[in-house]
Design an enzyme around this catalytic site. Structure first.
Site, PDB file in Angstrom:
ATOM      1  N   SER A   8     -23.921  74.987  67.136  1.00 10.53           N
ATOM      2  CA  SER A   8     -24.516  76.132  67.836  1.00 10.53           C
ATOM      3  C   SER A   8     -25.734  76.601  67.060  1.00 10.53           C
ATOM      4  O   SER A   8     -25.820  76.414  65.846  1.00 10.53           O
ATOM      5  CB  SER A   8     -23.514  77.281  67.977  1.00 10.53           C
ATOM      6  OG  SER A   8     -23.227  77.858  66.710  1.00 10.53           O
ATOM      7  N   CYS A   9     -26.697  77.182  67.778  1.00  7.23           N
ATOM      8  CA  CYS A   9     -27.880  77.763  67.151  1.00  7.23           C
ATOM      9  C   CYS A   9     -28.167  79.099  67.817  1.00  7.23           C
ATOM     10  O   CYS A   9     -27.627  79.384  68.891  1.00  7.23           O
ATOM     11  CB  CYS A   9     -29.084  76.826  67.264  1.00  7.23           C
ATOM     12  SG  CYS A   9     -29.655  76.540  68.955  1.00  7.23           S
ATOM     13  N   PRO A  10     -28.993  79.952  67.208  1.00  2.93           N
ATOM     14  CA  PRO A  10     -29.203  81.293  67.758  1.00  2.93           C
ATOM     15  C   PRO A  10     -29.660  81.325  69.201  1.00  2.93           C
ATOM     16  O   PRO A  10     -29.203  82.146  69.982  1.00  2.93           O
ATOM     17  CB  PRO A  10     -30.264  81.890  66.820  1.00  2.93           C
ATOM     18  CG  PRO A  10     -30.015  81.221  65.511  1.00  2.93           C
ATOM     19  CD  PRO A  10     -29.620  79.820  65.868  1.00  2.93           C
ATOM     20  N   GLY A  12     -29.412  78.650  71.297  1.00  2.00           N
ATOM     21  CA  GLY A  12     -28.507  77.818  72.084  1.00  2.00           C
ATOM     22  C   GLY A  12     -29.203  76.867  73.017  1.00  2.00           C
ATOM     23  O   GLY A  12     -28.651  76.473  74.041  1.00  2.00           O
ATOM     24  N   THR A  16     -28.697  73.056  69.103  1.00  2.00           N
ATOM     25  CA  THR A  16     -27.272  72.896  69.419  1.00  2.00           C
ATOM     26  C   THR A  16     -26.964  71.484  69.886  1.00  2.00           C
ATOM     27  O   THR A  16     -26.025  70.828  69.405  1.00  2.00           O
ATOM     28  CB  THR A  16     -26.858  73.905  70.509  1.00  2.00           C
ATOM     29  OG1 THR A  16     -27.061  75.230  70.012  1.00  2.00           O
ATOM     30  CG2 THR A  16     -25.400  73.724  70.905  1.00  2.00           C
TER      31      THR A  16
END
Length: 504
Positions: A8-10, A12, A16
């Site tokens: 996941s990444c901030p 998304g 991700t």
């Protein structure tokens, strides 16, 4: 081994899914079975409990708190950032294998899955934590900006189609009461007003959401109320996004401080629902209304006046600078600073249809498209300079670049940093300058080629992207031709041997 992972990444959007693909490919290459659950902007499909039960270890390649983390309790794990998985997936797989062999135990269960919080490393340096707090607010702000900006732009498009150039001005003056009482589905201007007013409401959440989630990242739930209220006050006094940044940090630290007070047991139950929100919100309101709100509003007005006063070579230099920032670290901190500057500029109230803020957004978007498109072009026209994996990544980079996802160039930069980054920086800088020169503007904060109808002077925008792409592609080809990569030469030798063996 059998490994499971969560990425996941901030935002998304890009990291991700790139991390998921990289881990799966690296695991397969190393002889391991890897299943990845992507917790991105499009939601997630949870891993099958049977797969989790059979797994030897767990990889958390996440910049957000992992949802339902207790599913993996008791299994050896490693916890890395999502960019680590993108840049060095084989290293992450090796670390996970080592953790399994060492029997590293998993930690306790995570926070409730409903908690929308970006992972903040409490042990990191001050600068890193400030960036993580800020990116929490930005990551939750972007969907509101995207929805609001695109709806407003669509409203103007419909208004121009229905009423010509005067329609764009007219749609802004149609009151909400008209939509409530006199909406006519057969009148184009009514649809334009509906789109415009809905977008304006969505846009109105930008600063409160930014402020609220910065405070949330600092103080958890106690920071939400003063953060959101502080952001709303910033809008009310004209302090804009700068006020939202200030109130977010002020509310977060204030709520965190109050939550740590030593109080009698009888008071503890009402602290989170009454005392903390009451005191922190009052103090934030007092400070904003009576002390710093007006100075920040004056600063915002000065910034807006300065931007709108730029013209000619100054605008072109600004476009070149922002373009270089977008092309430098491909979705990293410097890229995000340029993007955040452009996005928050869209929230400035009272912008004219040809405001500089729209041109800044267009320059940033165009420049962010260059790097992946250039790598896709270069790996297509000069395949012998790229590894087999890069050639495959180049095929995906076409779509990523057209969609304004700069991270599509990361696999190339990870394998050959200085040549790819130098090429990207030059081409993106040229594109940013050209967009400013041709006067293209953009109300939508994302979308790339897919929001082309919302861009003013779309042909100029496309020309700028094409020129920057060709420059970057040509530069990276020239640099790689001067000194071919050793891995590329080894793959070519192997391919030649395979052809000889096949012919024999």
């Amino acid at each position: 081994m059998k490994l499971v992972a969560v990425s996941s990444c901030p935002t998304g959007i890009a990291h991700t899914y790139m991390a998921a693909e990289a881990l799966e490919q690296a695991g397969k290459a190393a002889g391991h079975e890897v299943h990845v659950e992507t917790q991105g902007a499009a939601g997630s499909t949870p891993l099958d409990p049977a797969i989790i039960a059979a797994a030897d270890g767990v990889i958390y390649a996440a910049d957000l708190e992992v949802k339902d983390k207790d599913r993996f309790a008791g299994k050896p794990f490693i916890d890395v950032g999502v960019k680590k998985a993108v840049h060095d997936a084989p290293g992450v797989i090796a670390a996970a294998v080592a953790a399994v062999e060492a029997g590293v135990p998993a930690g306790g269960p995570a926070a409730p899955s409903a908690a929308p919080v970006t992972k903040v490393d409490r042990n990191a340096g001050v600068g890193t934590r400030i960036r993580q707090w800020l990116m929490t607010g930005v990551s939750y702000m972007i969907p509101f900006v995207a929805a609001g900006g695109i709806l407003i732009a669509l409203g103007f498009m419909v208004a121009q189609f229905a009423g010509g150039s005067d329609g764009v001005i007219e749609v802004t003056s149609i009151p909400v009461s008209h939509l409530l009482n006199d909406f006519n589905a057969t009148v184009g201007m009514d649809w334009a007003a509906l789109l415009f007013q809905t977008g304006v409401v969505a846009f109105g959440f930008l600063v409160p959401v930014l402020s609220g989630f910065i405070a949330y990242a600092i103080a958890d739930r106690p920071g939400l109320v003063p953060g959101f209220v502080g952001g709303a006050i910033s809008v009310a006094v004209g302090a804009g996004f700068l006020g939202g940044l200030v109130t977010g940090f002020m509310a977060g630290f204030l709520a965190l401080w109050i939550s740590r007070w030593k109080v009698p047991k009888g008071v503890r139950g009402v602290m989170p629902v009454v005392v903390i929100p009451l005191l922190s919100t009052f103090v934030v309101g007092l400070v904003m209304f009576l002390i710093i709100g007006q100075p920040i509003a004056s600063l915002m007005n000065g910034l807006s006046s300065w931007l709108n006063g730029l013209s000619g070579s100054n605008l072109i230099l600004l476009g070149a600078l922002l373009g270089a920032m977008m092309g430098f670290d491909l979705g990293g901190p410097i890229n995000k600073v340029a993007y955040t500057f452009a996005v928050t500029g869209l929230a400035t109230e009272g912008l004219a249809t040809d405001a500089v803020q729209y041109r800044i957004m267009a320059a940033v978007m165009a420049a962010g498209m260059v790097a992946p498109l250039a790598m896709a072009l270069a790996s297509t026209v000069r395949k012998r300079l790229f590894t087999h994996a890069e050639q495959e990544n180049g095929k995906a980079a076409w779509l990523l670049g057209l969609s304004f996802i700069s991270e599509g160039a990361i696999p190339f930069a990870a394998a050959d940093p200085w040549r790819v980054i130098v090429s990207s920086l030059v081409g993106s800088s040229v594109t940013g300058a050209l967009v400013m020169a041709v006067g293209s503007g953009q109300r939508a904060p994302h979308g790339g080629i897919w929001v082309l109808p919302l861009i003013s002077n779309p042909l100029g925008f496309l020309m700028a992207v094409a020129v920057g792409t060709v420059i970057s592609a040509g530069l990276v080809i020239a640099l790689k031709s001067a000194k071919p990569n050793e891995i590329v030469k080894a793959e070519q030798a192997a391919d030649e041997q395979a052809l000889v063996a096949t012919a024999a």
